[in-house]
Write a protein that holds these residues in place. Structure first.
Motif, PDB file in Angstrom:
ATOM      1  N   PRO A   1      62.774  46.754  27.439  1.00 31.30           N
ATOM      2  CA  PRO A   1      63.825  45.712  27.344  1.00 31.30           C
ATOM      3  C   PRO A   1      64.641  45.960  28.453  1.00 31.30           C
ATOM      4  N   ILE A   2      65.796  44.824  28.711  1.00 28.08           N
ATOM      5  CA  ILE A   2      66.674  44.845  29.810  1.00 28.08           C
ATOM      6  C   ILE A   2      67.478  46.196  29.500  1.00 28.08           C
ATOM      7  N   HIS A   3      68.100  46.331  30.900  1.00 25.13           N
ATOM      8  CA  HIS A   3      68.963  47.620  30.655  1.00 25.13           C
ATOM      9  C   HIS A   3      70.398  47.104  29.977  1.00 25.13           C
ATOM     10  N   PRO A   4      70.843  48.128  28.969  1.00 25.26           N
ATOM     11  CA  PRO A   4      71.939  47.584  28.438  1.00 25.26           C
ATOM     12  C   PRO A   4      73.361  47.383  29.242  1.00 25.26           C
ATOM     13  N   MET A   5      73.147  47.969  30.382  1.00 24.90           N
ATOM     14  CA  MET A   5      74.264  47.998  31.441  1.00 24.90           C
ATOM     15  C   MET A   5      74.610  46.801  31.896  1.00 24.90           C
TER      16      MET A   5
ATOM     17  N   PRO B   1      50.945  48.659  24.918  1.00 30.31           N
ATOM     18  CA  PRO B   1      51.188  47.361  24.130  1.00 30.31           C
ATOM     19  C   PRO B   1      51.992  47.592  22.981  1.00 30.31           C
ATOM     20  N   LEU B   2      52.802  46.361  22.642  1.00 31.42           N
ATOM     21  CA  LEU B   2      53.696  46.292  21.561  1.00 31.42           C
ATOM     22  C   LEU B   2      54.882  47.386  21.703  1.00 31.42           C
ATOM     23  N   GLY B   3      55.375  47.874  22.848  1.00 34.52           N
ATOM     24  CA  GLY B   3      56.604  48.695  23.072  1.00 34.52           C
ATOM     25  C   GLY B   3      56.101  50.010  23.135  1.00 34.52           C
ATOM     26  N   VAL B   4      55.079  50.529  22.851  1.00 36.73           N
ATOM     27  CA  VAL B   4      54.806  52.138  23.115  1.00 36.73           C
ATOM     28  C   VAL B   4      54.843  52.403  24.543  1.00 36.73           C
ATOM     29  N   ALA B   5      55.937  53.387  24.950  1.00 38.18           N
ATOM     30  CA  ALA B   5      56.107  53.528  26.255  1.00 38.18           C
ATOM     31  C   ALA B   5      55.901  54.695  26.941  1.00 38.18           C
TER      32      ALA B   5
ATOM     33  N   ASP C   1      66.703  45.069  14.097  1.00 37.90           N
ATOM     34  CA  ASP C   1      65.933  44.536  12.979  1.00 37.90           C
ATOM     35  C   ASP C   1      64.334  44.350  13.072  1.00 37.90           C
ATOM     36  N   ILE C   2      63.668  45.282  12.567  1.00 37.34           N
ATOM     37  CA  ILE C   2      62.436  45.187  12.650  1.00 37.34           C
ATOM     38  C   ILE C   2      61.755  43.760  12.367  1.00 37.34           C
ATOM     39  N   ASP C   3      62.583  42.992  11.575  1.00 41.17           N
ATOM     40  CA  ASP C   3      61.892  41.602  11.327  1.00 41.17           C
ATOM     41  C   ASP C   3      62.109  40.769  12.281  1.00 41.17           C
ATOM     42  N   SER C   4      63.133  41.018  13.305  1.00 37.87           N
ATOM     43  CA  SER C   4      63.580  39.957  14.410  1.00 37.87           C
ATOM     44  C   SER C   4      63.170  40.389  15.643  1.00 37.87           C
ATOM     45  N   VAL C   5      63.084  41.684  15.855  1.00 33.63           N
ATOM     46  CA  VAL C   5      62.755  42.191  17.285  1.00 33.63           C
ATOM     47  C   VAL C   5      61.644  41.460  17.846  1.00 33.63           C
ATOM     48  N   PRO C   6      61.721  41.020  19.279  1.00 37.89           N
ATOM     49  CA  PRO C   6      60.603  40.444  19.678  1.00 37.89           C
ATOM     50  C   PRO C   6      59.251  41.330  19.843  1.00 37.89           C
ATOM     51  N   GLU C   7      58.030  40.910  19.340  1.00 35.96           N
ATOM     52  CA  GLU C   7      56.862  41.720  19.079  1.00 35.96           C
ATOM     53  C   GLU C   7      56.684  42.680  20.290  1.00 35.96           C
ATOM     54  N   GLU C   8      56.762  42.099  21.537  1.00 38.19           N
ATOM     55  CA  GLU C   8      56.378  42.940  22.672  1.00 38.19           C
ATOM     56  C   GLU C   8      57.232  44.141  22.816  1.00 38.19           C
ATOM     57  N   LEU C   9      58.388  44.199  22.243  1.00 38.18           N
ATOM     58  CA  LEU C   9      59.408  45.336  22.113  1.00 38.18           C
ATOM     59  C   LEU C   9      59.480  45.993  21.028  1.00 38.18           C
ATOM     60  N   LEU C  10      58.341  45.957  19.929  1.00 38.07           N
ATOM     61  CA  LEU C  10      58.505  46.360  18.893  1.00 38.07           C
ATOM     62  C   LEU C  10      58.605  48.048  18.672  1.00 38.07           C
ATOM     63  N   MET C  11      57.956  48.688  19.558  1.00 33.38           N
ATOM     64  CA  MET C  11      57.865  50.024  19.375  1.00 33.38           C
ATOM     65  C   MET C  11      59.100  50.739  20.324  1.00 33.38           C
ATOM     66  N   TRP C  12      59.816  49.861  21.094  1.00 34.61           N
ATOM     67  CA  TRP C  12      60.794  50.504  21.766  1.00 34.61           C
ATOM     68  C   TRP C  12      61.979  50.579  21.061  1.00 34.61           C
ATOM     69  N   PHE C  13      62.044  50.057  19.672  1.00 28.87           N
ATOM     70  CA  PHE C  13      63.272  50.201  19.011  1.00 28.87           C
ATOM     71  C   PHE C  13      62.741  50.507  17.497  1.00 28.87           C
ATOM     72  N   HIS C  14      61.719  50.400  17.205  1.00 30.67           N
ATOM     73  CA  HIS C  14      61.236  50.966  15.897  1.00 30.67           C
ATOM     74  C   HIS C  14      59.989  51.827  15.640  1.00 30.67           C
ATOM     75  N   HIS C  15      59.921  52.646  14.666  1.00 28.78           N
ATOM     76  CA  HIS C  15      58.731  53.353  14.304  1.00 28.78           C
ATOM     77  C   HIS C  15      57.998  52.745  13.391  1.00 28.78           C
ATOM     78  N   VAL C  16      56.792  51.951  13.916  1.00 27.55           N
ATOM     79  CA  VAL C  16      56.248  51.044  13.006  1.00 27.55           C
ATOM     80  C   VAL C  16      55.018  51.352  11.993  1.00 27.55           C
ATOM     81  N   PRO C  17      55.273  51.158  10.794  1.00 25.91           N
ATOM     82  CA  PRO C  17      54.211  51.663   9.848  1.00 25.91           C
ATOM     83  C   PRO C  17      52.740  51.099  10.296  1.00 25.91           C
ATOM     84  N   TRP C  18      51.860  51.682  10.144  1.00 24.04           N
ATOM     85  CA  TRP C  18      50.499  51.353  10.399  1.00 24.04           C
ATOM     86  C   TRP C  18      50.051  49.915   9.911  1.00 24.04           C
ATOM     87  N   ASP C  19      50.308  49.861   8.655  1.00 27.27           N
ATOM     88  CA  ASP C  19      49.879  49.003   7.735  1.00 27.27           C
ATOM     89  C   ASP C  19      50.873  47.693   7.674  1.00 27.27           C
TER      90      ASP C  19
END
Length: 774
Positions: free
Chosen positions: A461-465, A612-616, A676-694
């Protein structure tokens, strides 16, 4: 932001481009002389003859001579009396910028038109038919007569105009700048038109850069993936692998500065061709040797050689350099190291004056402070604002700048490493001042901030600064050298990543909470969003002493792209790729379409098989190249497990409001979207959320299956690139073809290793079947 899904559907397009390439076979080389031993050392300035006979004929009719008046009048400063080229050099030293422009036009036009194009100093009674006239209103009577001052003023110091002029039966081209450097940039722009087979008649072009300071940070000892040894990470023959020789030994000892090597001037010409204005020549983990009198003399020699190309030198320094006994008796005690201490400021003023005496156009200092063991003001009880301002105060009377890097992550600040920089720098930027303004940083300080809040990952994600530092000059830092994007082994074109960053909406607001009209990251960096008077962009360079200067032939494209995007961040990365391909490999239609397709999908492919999907940050700590998702290191925030947070529930780091709340550092619109896990861009998903496997995904797959799909699709794409390249053998000279072929074989194997290592490790937590999908 672009979607990862785009990267996993490009494979067929690469294949289709390969088919097109096969259809016109060796015709791409055409009339050009094929040099199967060519090593890539000219970068994108090779100037091979135009292969299309009809186009060559038109260009030859339209260009007859180069006319540069008073080319030697404004001679550049030269400090070094014994400045000289190494024996046997092909390049030669320039005395002035207009001389460099004239020589480039003669070299380029003669090569492209496959006949000698002469140069002349004056127009005589009339400008010759087919002349290419270059200069400023001060240097050239032709420019003064044909280009109104008001029109030229609008392009600024670095800008240029290119005009087609008809006078009776004569037609010629005028390239004009307000400065000699502006005219030089115009020369390269004109040559680029011929290199890419564009029309050169009916021209009325005006260009100027959107960002004022366009610099490279050259790291001479770390992240150097372009050395001339077998692995590309170091040097041979007594060199250390760096572009510039300061302390080579053995058989290369006689080639140290002030001796100038061909590769220095090839690099200078290439950097000038894309408008680079400065280079910090040593690592940010700085060696104090660069501040010694012996090194300053060598640096002055290098500055003398680069100066005609508009490239100015800067140095990385250690905050605690005044305590180094190499400078005795001019040293300070720890008690004198407070940034407000007059002794501290006077020491840096003396050192800067010493450098400036040898290098009058010296830019200033880049500082990595209180980060990864580098000393800084916090070691003496002060914050970054105090430290930056202490140095800035010392050098301001000399017109110098301080580039203060914000790459800090003190674990005591917050458990989430990604939050720490803003927590340290934000309050200083917002601090009320006695005169009613806000922000403590001085005007000659740039805060140099990476594009994302972690560390040069392939997607962040872009730097918040960006947007939050309303009261401080901002410099965007990008990494050209591919530390986490394949180093010198993987083909990864970075321009799409940088385009995504620069065109991301910060949703920045004004003091009343209203959205700014211009608020993309690019608007923040170029000063139009928040009216910063001084602007800068910095790229961590990928140059070395390898024959091709970058360690991978396609890594040259990243250096080229950085310069083009630094000049104009609104450019389309696919257009940049096409220009580079045409200038570097050839103009055959099938060749161009195949290579551009390869390049444009290569970054998304790398993201897919690595993170992929924001795991960094799942990289092996020893080399930052291979996969190590299970690695646990002594420091938590260096460990891949810290970033993946894998468990039986899912994968990813929760930075939402219910987690670390990194999202709160962004402007409200982005904070809500990312949080919000429902609105975060898919490519940044795991930057901001712990995503359930299912968790169901937009593709219709559950998260686990989508994750696996991305890994496999990324590797498939690399296989498509390899097959595409194989299909181009008849259109590419033999040495470069073989070298890229070997790199792509390594690339595919290493991509598969990433896939297999990561998917197998995640499966231990998910407990689900691995179903690879097409």
């Amino acid at each position: 932001m672009g979607a990862v899904a785009a990267g996993v559907t490009l494979g067929p397009q690469v294949g289709e481009a390969a088919g097109a390439a096969r259809s016109d076979g060796a015709a791409a080389l055409g009339a050009a002389a094929r040099d199967d031993d060519y090593d890539g050392s000219a970068l994108w300035l090779r100037y091979v003859p135009i292969a299309d006979p009809q186009l060559l004929g038109r260009y030859r009719r339209q260009i007859s001579t180069v006319l540069v008046e008073n080319a030697d009048r404004n001679r550049c400063h030269r400090h070094t009396q014994d400045l000289r080229m190494a024996p046997g050099s092909a390049e030669r030293l320039m005395d002035s910028t207009l001389q460099a422009a004239r020589e480039e036009l003669v070299r380029g036009l003669s090569g492209l038109l496959d006949r000698r194009i002469p140069a002349q100093d004056g127009p005589g009674h009339a400008v010759p038919d087919g002349a290419v006239v270059l200069g400023t209103r001060e240097s050239s009577q032709v420019v003064r007569r044909l280009v109104p001052a008001g029109e030229l003023a609008r392009v600024g110091e670095d800008g240029f105009l290119i005009r087609s002029v008809s006078q009776g039966r004569r037609a010629f081209t005028v390239i004009a700048g307000n400065t000699d450097v502006g005219a030089l940039y115009g020369a390269f722009a004109f040559l680029r038109r011929l290199q890419t087979h564009r029309p050169i008649t009916g021209l009325s072009l005006a260009e100027s850069p959107r960002i004022a300071n366009r610099h490279l940070n050259y790291w001479d000892t770390e992240r150097l993936y372009a050395g001339n040894n077998a692995s590309g990470t170091g040097g041979l023959n007594g060199e250390n692998g760096a572009l510039f020789n300061f302390a080579a030994t053995g058989e290369s000892a006689a080639r140290n500065l002030p001796v100038i090597l061909d590769r220095y001037l090839v690099a200078a010409r290439a950097l000038a061709s894309v408008g680079i204005t400065g280079i910090t020549i040593n690592n940010v983990n700085a060696d104090n040797a660069y501040l010694t009198p012996e090194y300053i003399e060598q640096e002055a020699a290098l500055a003398d050689a680069l100066r005609p190309y508009g490239i100015r030198l800067a140095l990385s320094i250690r905050y605690a350099a005044p305590t180094d006994q190499r400078f005795a008796p001019d040293t300070l005690t720890d008690e004198q190291m407070a940034p407000v201490d007059p002794a501290f400021q006077e020491w840096w003023s003396r050192k800067a004056r010493q450098i400036q005496e040898a290098i009058p156009d010296f830019v200033g200092f880049t500082v990595k402070a209180n980060s990864e063991g580098q000393p800084g003001p916090q070691d003496f009880g002060y914050d970054h604002g105090d430290g930056a301002n202490g140095m800035a105060t010392a050098v301001a009377p000399l017109g110098l700048r301080i580039y203060w890097r914000t790459f800090v992550y003190n674990a005591d600040v917050d458990r989430d490493r990604l939050k720490r920089a803003y927590l340290e720098f934000g309050p200083i930027d917002d601090e009320p001042q006695p005169d009613g303004t806000r922000g403590r940083f001085l005007d000659n300080v740039f805060l140099q901030t990476k594009n994302g809040p972690l560390d040069y990952q392939a997607r962040e994600p872009i730097h918040p600064m960006f947007g939050r530092m309303e009261n401080t000059n901002q410099a965007l830092e990008l990494q050209i050298t591919q530390e986490y994007t394949g180093q010198n082994r993987m083909l990864c074109f970075l321009a799409p990543m940088w385009e995504e960053v620069l065109k991301t909406d910060t949703y920045a607001t004004d003091g009343d909470g209203r959205l700014l009209e211009r608020r993309l990251v690019g608007h923040i960096v170029d000063g139009t969003a928040q009216h910063h008077a001084d602007t800068a962009i910095v790229g961590v360079a990928n140059l070395g002493n390898a024959d091709n200067l970058t360690g991978h032939h396609f890594s040259q494209a990243n250096l080229y792209a950085f310069g083009r995007q630094a000049w104009d961040w609104t450019l389309d990365s696919a257009d940049i790729a096409e220009d580079w391909v045409r200038m570097t490999w050839g103009n055959g239609r099938g060749l161009v379409s195949a290579l551009v397709a390869m390049m444009m999908g290569s970054w998304e492919a790398l993201v897919s098989y690595q993170t992929p999907l924001g795991v960094a940050h799942q990289f092996r700590s020893s080399d930052h190249y291979g996969p190590a998702p299970s690695e646990v290191l002594a420091r938590e925030d260096w460990s891949p497990v810290y970033y993946n947070q894998a468990d039986a529930t899912g994968l990813g780091f929760d930075r939402s409001p219910t987690g670390s709340d990194l999202t709160a550092q962004y402007f409200p619109t982005l904070a809500a979207r990312y949080g919000d896990i429902d609105s975060v861009p898919e490519e940044l998903l795991m930057w901001f959320h712990h995503v359930p496997w299912d968790r169901p995904m937009p593709s219709g797959r559950i998260f686990w299956d989508e994750l696996v799909h991305r890994y496999y699709a990324g590797v498939r794409y690399v296989g498509e690139m390899r097959r595409t390249w194989d299909s181009l053998e008849s259109q590419v000279d033999a040495r470069r073809f073989a070298e890229v072929k070997a790199k792509l074989a390594l690339h595919e194997a290493d991509a598969a290793d990433w896939r297999d290592t990561c998917v197998s490790y995640w499966q231990q937590f998910s407990g689900r079947e691995i179903r690879a999908t097409d």
